[in-house]
Design a protein around this motif. Structure first.
Motif, PDB file in Angstrom:
ATOM      1  N   TRP A 201       0.757  -1.098  -0.204  1.00 31.30           N
ATOM      2  CA  TRP A 201       0.021  -0.070  -0.162  1.00 31.30           C
ATOM      3  C   TRP A 201       0.836   1.186  -0.150  1.00 31.30           C
ATOM      4  N   MET A 202       0.551   2.221  -0.888  1.00 36.66           N
ATOM      5  CA  MET A 202       1.221   3.199  -1.034  1.00 36.66           C
ATOM      6  C   MET A 202       0.442   4.605  -0.336  1.00 36.66           C
ATOM      7  N   PHE A 203       1.425   5.254   0.727  1.00 36.91           N
ATOM      8  CA  PHE A 203       0.879   6.420   1.283  1.00 36.91           C
ATOM      9  C   PHE A 203       1.069   7.499   0.246  1.00 36.91           C
ATOM     10  N   ASP A 204       0.221   8.182  -0.040  1.00 40.31           N
ATOM     11  CA  ASP A 204       0.437   9.060  -1.234  1.00 40.31           C
ATOM     12  C   ASP A 204      -0.447  10.461  -1.050  1.00 40.31           C
ATOM     13  N   SER A 205       0.466  11.663  -1.077  1.00 37.14           N
ATOM     14  CA  SER A 205      -0.264  13.021  -0.574  1.00 37.14           C
ATOM     15  C   SER A 205      -0.561  13.550  -1.841  1.00 37.14           C
ATOM     16  N   GLY A 206      -0.293  13.354  -2.983  1.00 33.59           N
ATOM     17  CA  GLY A 206      -0.843  14.044  -4.068  1.00 33.59           C
ATOM     18  C   GLY A 206       0.207  14.179  -5.491  1.00 33.59           C
ATOM     19  N   LYS A 207      -0.424  14.998  -6.132  1.00 30.48           N
ATOM     20  CA  LYS A 207       0.115  14.823  -7.677  1.00 30.48           C
ATOM     21  C   LYS A 207       1.674  15.874  -7.456  1.00 30.48           C
ATOM     22  N   GLN A 208       1.813  16.450  -6.429  1.00 27.90           N
ATOM     23  CA  GLN A 208       3.207  17.246  -6.275  1.00 27.90           C
ATOM     24  C   GLN A 208       4.177  16.077  -5.922  1.00 27.90           C
ATOM     25  N   ASN A 209       3.902  14.703  -5.655  1.00 29.92           N
ATOM     26  CA  ASN A 209       4.831  13.987  -5.106  1.00 29.92           C
ATOM     27  C   ASN A 209       5.344  14.555  -3.611  1.00 29.92           C
ATOM     28  N   GLY A 210       4.620  15.094  -2.760  1.00 27.94           N
ATOM     29  CA  GLY A 210       5.272  15.740  -1.611  1.00 27.94           C
ATOM     30  C   GLY A 210       5.499  14.676  -0.531  1.00 27.94           C
ATOM     31  N   PHE A 211       4.801  13.496  -0.441  1.00 22.32           N
ATOM     32  CA  PHE A 211       5.215  12.530   0.443  1.00 22.32           C
ATOM     33  C   PHE A 211       4.532  11.232  -0.301  1.00 22.32           C
ATOM     34  N   LYS A 212       5.418  10.009  -0.308  1.00 21.43           N
ATOM     35  CA  LYS A 212       4.916   8.864  -0.680  1.00 21.43           C
ATOM     36  C   LYS A 212       5.866   7.836  -0.346  1.00 21.43           C
ATOM     37  N   ALA A 213       5.134   6.502   0.316  1.00 23.75           N
ATOM     38  CA  ALA A 213       5.681   5.608   1.379  1.00 23.75           C
ATOM     39  C   ALA A 213       5.039   4.379   1.134  1.00 23.75           C
ATOM     40  N   LEU A 214       5.800   3.163   0.865  1.00 23.66           N
ATOM     41  CA  LEU A 214       5.117   1.939   0.862  1.00 23.66           C
ATOM     42  C   LEU A 214       5.121   1.264   2.034  1.00 23.66           C
ATOM     43  N   VAL A 215       4.147   0.567   2.361  1.00 18.87           N
ATOM     44  CA  VAL A 215       4.101  -0.434   3.450  1.00 18.87           C
ATOM     45  C   VAL A 215       3.511  -1.916   2.861  1.00 18.87           C
ATOM     46  N   TYR A 216       3.568  -2.797   3.772  1.00 20.91           N
ATOM     47  CA  TYR A 216       3.259  -4.166   3.447  1.00 20.91           C
ATOM     48  C   TYR A 216       2.129  -4.450   4.355  1.00 20.91           C
ATOM     49  N   MET A 217       0.768  -4.924   3.516  1.00 16.94           N
ATOM     50  CA  MET A 217      -0.357  -5.010   4.587  1.00 16.94           C
ATOM     51  C   MET A 217      -0.466  -5.902   5.394  1.00 16.94           C
ATOM     52  N   HIS A 218       0.475  -7.204   5.167  1.00 17.67           N
ATOM     53  CA  HIS A 218       0.423  -8.179   5.982  1.00 17.67           C
ATOM     54  C   HIS A 218       1.314  -7.829   7.420  1.00 17.67           C
ATOM     55  N   ARG A 219       1.931  -6.765   7.337  1.00 18.44           N
ATOM     56  CA  ARG A 219       2.886  -6.445   8.488  1.00 18.44           C
ATOM     57  C   ARG A 219       2.033  -5.111   9.209  1.00 18.44           C
ATOM     58  N   TRP A 220       1.066  -4.628   8.756  1.00 16.65           N
ATOM     59  CA  TRP A 220       0.318  -3.771   9.072  1.00 16.65           C
ATOM     60  C   TRP A 220      -0.122  -3.939  10.787  1.00 16.65           C
ATOM     61  N   ASN A 221      -0.097  -2.690  11.488  1.00 17.00           N
ATOM     62  CA  ASN A 221      -0.769  -2.912  12.886  1.00 17.00           C
ATOM     63  C   ASN A 221      -1.274  -1.439  13.194  1.00 17.00           C
ATOM     64  N   ALA A 222      -1.735  -1.371  14.511  1.00 19.29           N
ATOM     65  CA  ALA A 222      -2.645  -0.402  14.856  1.00 19.29           C
ATOM     66  C   ALA A 222      -1.564   1.053  14.673  1.00 19.29           C
ATOM     67  N   ASP A 223      -0.320   0.944  14.909  1.00 13.43           N
ATOM     68  CA  ASP A 223       0.608   2.171  15.072  1.00 13.43           C
ATOM     69  C   ASP A 223       1.119   2.480  13.529  1.00 13.43           C
ATOM     70  N   THR A 224       0.820   1.569  12.507  1.00 11.96           N
ATOM     71  CA  THR A 224       1.452   1.713  11.280  1.00 11.96           C
ATOM     72  C   THR A 224       1.299   3.435  10.642  1.00 11.96           C
ATOM     73  N   THR A 225       0.211   3.808  10.799  1.00  9.84           N
ATOM     74  CA  THR A 225      -0.212   5.134  10.330  1.00  9.84           C
ATOM     75  C   THR A 225       0.687   6.238  11.163  1.00  9.84           C
ATOM     76  N   GLY A 226       0.468   6.099  12.305  1.00  4.91           N
ATOM     77  CA  GLY A 226       1.343   7.091  13.270  1.00  4.91           C
ATOM     78  C   GLY A 226       2.736   7.045  13.179  1.00  4.91           C
ATOM     79  N   ASN A 227       3.393   5.707  12.777  1.00  8.81           N
ATOM     80  CA  ASN A 227       4.833   5.545  12.514  1.00  8.81           C
ATOM     81  C   ASN A 227       5.090   6.276  11.355  1.00  8.81           C
ATOM     82  N   VAL A 228       4.139   6.145  10.286  1.00  7.03           N
ATOM     83  CA  VAL A 228       4.458   6.694   8.830  1.00  7.03           C
ATOM     84  C   VAL A 228       4.651   8.233   8.807  1.00  7.03           C
ATOM     85  N   ARG A 229       3.364   8.823   9.647  1.00  5.10           N
ATOM     86  CA  ARG A 229       3.336   9.963   9.888  1.00  5.10           C
ATOM     87  C   ARG A 229       4.831  10.762  10.801  1.00  5.10           C
TER      88      ARG A 229
END
Length: 323
Positions: A201-229
């Motif tokens: 899954w790609m975190f994606d801020s938009g067309k300016q490519n301000g922020f993008k990052a990949l994560v693996y669904m099967h390693r997702w946990n409750a803190d994934t979004t917070g850690n990415v941020r």
């Protein structure tokens, strides 16, 4: 001695061709047998059209596909094979695959670190995708390390050139072409390959490519979004602020008109990226605080929506849209 991806590709192409010709030969022989048994010589012929043979055949480009294969669902190109290699490499980066074990190394359940010795997976399940080399451990840095580990240091540049040539994308160096692929095309290819059920899954801020990052669904946990941020989005914002200040310094102090123009252009781009990333930060913060976990048994579609839905039930789009 290092190994060449070009040689591996040529060997695979030859193996696919041999398999194709053998299957075609077998099918035509079976046709002859049945025609003889049922006396259908006046009604049928044993020949099988190339496009009806159901194993893959690999061509260097779409232009090399013969007329006899047009319409076949089993045509692959050099780019297709390199995209598959890149997908496998990303799987190794996240621990889905390992160079030390066959098949799936991790697809949920208990993590077993002993499976990974030759190439270690990412520790926190987040790999940034940036339009310039801001971090050594970004997706391009990790891919270069994968190629070096698998094929050797002495053939690294030749192998990266082969990958870049196969991708045929924008960029003046092989690393730039590969970076642009990850930035613009990887997730689209992945979504297509996995039939709109992506596991990366790609975190994606938009067309300016301000922020993008990949994560693996099967390693997702409750803190994934917070850690990415906190660990990645805020880190990228600090880089932008630093680079904007550096460009401003050049604008203020350089007497070279061309240098000043280039600095102004880059500053304008970075300013747009910083704004987009801050707007994205405001969106992602709400979901990060919600600490949304997933249930793999619910499948991709349900979970993809779940991690983008706030406690008030409103969807906040933070991942690449599935089209």
């Amino acid at each position: 001695m290092g190994r060449l991806i070009s040689e591996k590709y040529a060997a695979w192409q030859a193996e696919c061709e041999e398999r194709f010709q053998q299957l075609k030969k077998n099918e035509e022989e079976l046709n002859r047998i049945f025609i003889d048994i049922y006396g259908l010589q006046d009604e049928l012929t044993p020949e099988v059209a190339d496009k009806d043979v159901t194993v893959h055949r690999v061509f260097d480009s779409k232009d090399d596909v013969p007329e006899s294969m047009k319409g076949s669902g089993y045509v692959r190109t050099m780019r297709d094979e390199i995209v598959s290699l890149i997908s496998y490499a990303v799987g190794c980066m996240f621990g889905r695959y390992s160079l030390d074990v066959e098949g799936l190394a991790y697809a949920g359940g208990e993590w077993d670190g002993s499976k990974y010795k030759t190439f270690l997976p990412d520790e926190d399940n987040c790999i940034p995708v940036t339009d310039e080399e801001y971090f050594k451990d970004d997706i391009v840095g990790r891919f270069v390390e994968f190629v070096r580990t698998v094929y050797g240091s002495d053939t690294l540049e030749e192998n990266l050139d082969f990958v870049a040539n196969a991708l045929a994308g924008k960029g003046s160096t092989s690393r730039e072409v590969i970076r642009n692929y990850f930035l613009n095309d990887f997730i689209k290819d992945h979504i297509k390959t996995y039939q709109k059920r992506p596991i990366y899954w790609m975190f994606d801020s938009g067309k300016q490519n301000g922020f993008k990052a990949l994560v693996y669904m099967h390693r997702w946990n409750a803190d994934t979004t917070g850690n990415v941020r906190v660990e990645y989005l805020h880190r990228v914002q600090r880089v932008y602020e630093s680079e904007i200040a550096r460009m401003q310094d050049t604008i203020d102090n350089s007497s070279n008109a061309r240098e000043v123009s280039a600095a102004q252009k880059r500053k304008d781009k970075l300013t747009k990226q910083l704004k987009e990333s801050k707007d994205y930060d405001a969106k992602i913060a709400h979901l990060a605080l919600s600490r949304i976990d997933i249930d793999l048994d619910d499948g991709v579609k349900v979970n993809y929506e779940k991690v983008q839905t706030g406690q008030d039930g409103k969807k906040i789009e933070i991942l690449t849209a599935i089209k």
